[in-house]
Design an enzyme around this catalytic site. Structure first.
Site, PDB file in Angstrom:
ATOM      1  CG  HIS A 156      -2.048  -0.923   1.135  1.00 39.37           C
ATOM      2  ND1 HIS A 156      -1.905  -2.284   1.166  1.00 39.37           N
ATOM      3  CD2 HIS A 156      -3.386  -0.696   0.975  1.00 39.37           C
ATOM      4  CE1 HIS A 156      -3.084  -2.854   1.045  1.00 39.37           C
ATOM      5  NE2 HIS A 156      -4.004  -1.916   0.921  1.00 39.37           N
TER       6      HIS A 156
HETATM    7  N1  LIG Z   1     -11.476 -10.911   2.327  1.00 31.83           N
HETATM    8  C1  LIG Z   1     -12.608 -10.203   2.163  1.00 31.83           C
HETATM    9  N2  LIG Z   1     -13.729 -10.783   1.703  1.00 31.83           N
HETATM   10  C2  LIG Z   1     -14.852 -10.068   1.528  1.00 31.83           C
HETATM   11  N3  LIG Z   1     -14.950  -8.754   1.785  1.00 31.83           N
HETATM   12  C3  LIG Z   1     -13.861  -8.133   2.255  1.00 31.83           C
HETATM   13  C4  LIG Z   1     -12.639  -8.798   2.472  1.00 31.83           C
HETATM   14  N4  LIG Z   1     -11.727  -7.903   2.920  1.00 31.83           N
HETATM   15  C5  LIG Z   1     -12.363  -6.720   2.974  1.00 31.83           C
HETATM   16  N5  LIG Z   1     -13.649  -6.845   2.579  1.00 31.83           N
HETATM   17  C6  LIG Z   1     -14.655  -5.799   2.459  1.00 31.83           C
HETATM   18  O1  LIG Z   1     -14.006  -4.612   2.004  1.00 31.83           O
HETATM   19  C7  LIG Z   1     -14.406  -3.524   2.816  1.00 31.83           C
HETATM   20  C8  LIG Z   1     -13.304  -2.497   2.904  1.00 31.83           C
HETATM   21  O2  LIG Z   1     -13.068  -1.931   1.642  1.00 31.83           O
HETATM   22  P1  LIG Z   1     -12.024  -0.754   1.445  1.00 31.83           P
HETATM   23  O3  LIG Z   1     -12.073   0.169   2.602  1.00 31.83           O
HETATM   24  O4  LIG Z   1     -12.291  -0.162   0.109  1.00 31.83           O
HETATM   25  O5  LIG Z   1     -10.650  -1.506   1.395  1.00 31.83           O
HETATM   26  P2  LIG Z   1      -9.372  -1.470   2.410  1.00 31.83           P
HETATM   27  O6  LIG Z   1      -9.749  -2.272   3.616  1.00 31.83           O
HETATM   28  O7  LIG Z   1      -8.296  -2.113   1.607  1.00 31.83           O
HETATM   29  O8  LIG Z   1      -9.110  -0.035   2.731  1.00 31.83           O
HETATM   30  C9  LIG Z   1     -14.751  -4.146   4.152  1.00 31.83           C
HETATM   31  O9  LIG Z   1     -15.674  -3.346   4.850  1.00 31.83           O
HETATM   32  C10 LIG Z   1     -15.321  -5.509   3.767  1.00 31.83           C
HETATM   33  O10 LIG Z   1     -16.710  -5.468   3.536  1.00 31.83           O
HETATM   34 MG   LIG Z   2      -7.467   1.228   2.210  1.00 30.15          MG
END
Ligand SMILES: Nc1ncnc2c1ncn2[C@@H]1O[C@H](COP(=O)(O)OP(=O)(O)O)[C@@H](O)[C@H]1O
Ligand SMILES: [Mg+2]
Ligand SMILES: Nc1ncnc2c1ncn2[C@@H]1O[C@H](COP(=O)(O)OP(=O)(O)O)[C@@H](O)[C@H]1O
Ligand SMILES: [Mg+2]
Ligand SMILES: [Mg+2]
Ligand SMILES: [Mg+2]
Lengths: 209, 126, 126, 209
Positions: C10
């Site tokens: 990241h």
């Molecule tokens: N392994 C996974 N399987 C399904 N959904 C997931 C998984 N990891 C994260 N998520 C979903 O992604 C969302 C977060 O998205 P986002 O904030 O865009 O990404 P990041 O966590 O990389 O910042 C979480 O609230 C969850 O619903």
């Molecule tokens: Mg993020």
């Protein structure tokens, strides 16, 4: 002959000279099983020790050893910094309050240095590190402890050189070389080589007096 | 009194990157990178580690994480020389994964033992 | 045909720092950092990962390492879309420790399975 | 009424509008148990989808879904990018070759989307993710598959909203929120919320026709 502050300062200047002279050799040894900086690391450290000696004059063998310790810890930038730094620090503590060191004091200081390296790096004999040099050197020095400083250091240096050779067939179990596993065998450990060089230099300084 | 973190690395970029990644999940935790040598080379710098340790010590203690064995030894020397407000521990943990877990634990108010445990039990990314 | 490495993170600094740390122990291995988003924020960038993958694929295969779960998923998508000379695997491993171990293995001529194994069995620094 | 390329393009424009409207809410949800970027991530992604629609005109529902997929994968920058990207990609594959989608085709596309998210993210129902929304939505859609597209999507959206609510007491076992352990309980999962919003928007678009 005993070891005074003055002779120890001269011996430390000698160490800096030997390190500068073997800088490339130590880099090449470290290139084979590490990150090719051991000669540069030690040279940076001992060059800084020389600078420190320009601006301050230690008033005891212990103060001289402590100055080397703190300078190596600050300046070396690799594993040999905290390891040799701890070695010199423990030697400084072991010799605290003594204005002159006899053979027994030097042997005790070497033993303290070995214990410090082991405490810091957790390596054992056979792990292909500077411990493979320091351990036999301390054993030889302890056996010669009743003799002169020159004799103690000469015994330590000879055992150290054999110890360094003994690292060649070993598989590294500590430090960067351990990432290479079996492929570290067949190479002289750079820290073992430099430690043997330092001990030989000390022995030469003592013997020349 | 949240626990502070120090990231000890041979690379300045690596230490800064780990700190920014962990900071994102833990905006209120003090996280100090201590990477590279004073002249910008790869290597560890004792004085830099000591300065970082002082900077994040607010009395709640400091947890130090490291990349390779020589960084671990420098971190331990810095801890031995530290006479700050709180305790300081060097933890054995995967650097990136441990730093994120430790930061999240510290953010939620864990004490130094809790933060250390979070770091050392961090496996790969969930 | 040595195995190449891609460091998916990241943080651009984190990816670059891991790459420089690993490169030091493996001067001949192709190691490409793929960190941060195109606009310099923290996040993963699919196109950047694909470009890195192409850059280090010399036919001996490519091993990808990642920091957090979303980087893992982007890395897997990049592998699925990759039609390069060699195979490509995303390995589950502690990022820093795994990258150094993988780089050393690749430098010594290990094949893609050997490099993957070196990464995934990398524990803390020795 | 079936779903044509034209109505799907309009519905996708509607998704972009809903995401923009809920950007701050989704950021706030993600601040509590993540890294405070979910609203920004999705908004970046769907803004890019709108730009893509300015310069290219999909010639089938499948092509429209594929355009969304590749754009989200490239632009989102967080976990929701590969997850929703894979969802849209699988839906595109499931609808390939069809110029219009009936209720059954939409239900099948939703099922393919869920399977894609699970394959990509390895989450199960109860892990506090978007799977807790997609799984009940697919079940409801499958049960309504004989009905109109609007009815299928309305059923899916209602189940999705319940699914989103169900994430509040859960302890996260996937994604960033899992770092929080027990402390993730008591919060609505941001990805669950956005997925429910997307499905409600699709249902509204279909129902308005
Ligand atoms: N392994 C996974 N399987 C399904 N959904 C997931 C998984 N990891 C994260 N998520 C979903 O992604 C969302 C977060 O998205 P986002 O904030 O865009 O990404 P990041 O966590 O990389 O910042 C979480 O609230 C969850 O619903
Ligand atoms: Mg993020
Ligand atoms: N844990 C350890 N215990 C004892 N000696 C060690 C240990 N780790 C490394 N060494 C010694 O340090 C030497 C390498 O020093 P140097 O190249 O300066 O450090 P770095 O490996 O950090 O680049 C090795 O050759 C070995 O003799
Ligand atoms: Mg070295
Ligand atoms: Mg080094
Ligand atoms: Mg997020």
């Amino acid at each position: 002959m005993t070891c005074t502050t003055e002779t120890l300062v001269a011996a430390v200047r000698g160490l800096a000279g030997v390190v500068a002279e073997h800088r490339t050799e130590l880099i090449d040894l470290d290139r084979a099983i590490g990150d090719a900086d051991h000669g540069e690391n030690l040279n940076r450290g001992f060059t800084a020790v020389l600078s420190a000696l320009d601006s301050s004059t230690p008033d005891s063998p212990s103060a001289m050893l402590k100055l080397v310790a703190t300078t190596l810890i600050s300046k070396v930038g690799g594993a040999s910094g905290p390891l040799l730094g701890t070695a010199f620090l423990r030697a400084a503590t072991a010799t605290a309050g003594q204005s002159e060191l006899d053979g027994a004091a030097v042997a005790a200081a070497l033993k303290a240095a070995l214990d410090g390296v082991v405490a810091r790096g957790k390596a054992e004999v056979g792990d292909k590190t500077m411990v493979d040099v320091l351990a036999p050197a301390v054993q030889a020095a302890t056996e010669a402890a009743g003799e002169s400083v020159a004799a103690v250091l000469a015994a330590a240096a000879s055992a150290a050189e054999q110890g360094a050779e003994s690292t060649i067939p070993l598989v590294a179990r500590k430090g960067r070389a351990s990432y290479l596993g079996e492929r570290s065998a067949g190479h002289l450990d750079p820290g073992a080589r430099s430690t043997a060089l330092l001990l030989r230099s000390l022995a030469n300084s003592a013997g020349a007096r | 009194m949240t626990v502070g973190l120090v990231i000890v690395s041979h690379s300045a970029k690596l230490a800064e990157g780990v700190a920014e990644l962990a900071q994102q999940m833990a905006p209120e935790v003090l996280i100090a990178p201590a990477g590279g040598t004073a002249d910008g080379e790869l290597g560890t710098d004792y004085d830099r580690v000591c300065a970082a340790l002082d900077r994040v010590d607010r009395g709640g203690g400091v947890v130090l994480l490291y990349d390779l064995g020589s960084a671990q030894m420098i971190a331990e020397l810095a801890v031995e020389g530290h006479s700050g407000a709180g305790e300081a521990f060097v933890v054995e943990a995967p650097l990136v994964e441990g730093a994120v877990a430790a930061a999240v634990a510290a953010q939620s108010g864990a004490d130094i033992d809790g933060v250390s445990r979070a770091a050392s039990s961090a496996a790969e990314a969930p």
